[in-house]
Design an enzyme around this catalytic site. Structure first.
Site, PDB file in Angstrom:
ATOM      1  N   SER A  25     -50.935 -12.973 -28.920  1.00  0.00           N
ATOM      2  CA  SER A  25     -49.586 -13.142 -29.459  1.00  0.00           C
ATOM      3  C   SER A  25     -49.685 -13.636 -30.891  1.00  0.00           C
ATOM      4  CB  SER A  25     -48.806 -14.164 -28.629  1.00  0.00           C
ATOM      5  OG  SER A  25     -49.528 -15.390 -28.597  1.00  0.00           O
ATOM      6  N   TYR A  58     -46.828  -9.786 -30.077  1.00  0.00           N
ATOM      7  CA  TYR A  58     -45.495 -10.270 -29.726  1.00  0.00           C
ATOM      8  C   TYR A  58     -45.362 -11.741 -30.121  1.00  0.00           C
ATOM      9  CZ  TYR A  58     -47.913 -12.183 -25.675  1.00  0.00           C
ATOM     10  OH  TYR A  58     -48.789 -12.867 -24.869  1.00  0.00           O
TER      11      TYR A  58
END
Length: 129
Positions: A25, A58
């Site tokens: 991430s 993300y």
């Protein structure tokens, strides 16, 4: 027809850390998440200004000032690199003609310097004639 357009961008943020062993991430400062309108778990593209790497990951919530690439994404950055963080959205041709993405400019400590809508007026051709 659906077009993919820039929705929001954090311009030239400084990488504060990379953590290869953390779940993949990008940890982003809460102030930058709020200013940009990014959502937790939203897909973002990362463009590394230092080495040219371009990749997707993300968003997760970081600490104040954080821009930390985690997991496999950590292989594409080093602490101190400048990155551009972009998200995109799909819309119709008519929506796209009126849409103005949000652009957040930051300083070297990842503090918001300026936030603006990227209108058609300030998106000028910069070629010299």
């Amino acid at each position: 027809m659906n077009l993919s357009l820039l929705r929001t961008k954090i311009h030239r943020a400084t990488v504060t850390e990379s953590d290869l062993n953390y779940e993949g991430s990008i940890s982003i400062c809460p102030d930058l998440i709020k200013a940009s309108g990014l959502l937790i778990n939203e897909r973002v593209d990362i463009y590394n200004c230092n080495n040219g790497a371009r990749f997707s990951t993300y968003v997760i919530l970081g600490d104040k000032g954080d821009i930390c690439l985690n997991g496999a994404a950590a292989r594409h950055v080093q602490k101190g690199d400048l990155v551009i963080i972009c998200s995109y959205c799909g819309m119709s041709m008519e929506e796209a003609k009126k849409f103005e993405p949000t652009v957040v400019f930051v300083d070297e400590k990842n503090r918001v310097k300026e936030k603006r809508a990227e209108s058609h007026k300030n998106n000028k051709n910069k070629k010299k004639k």
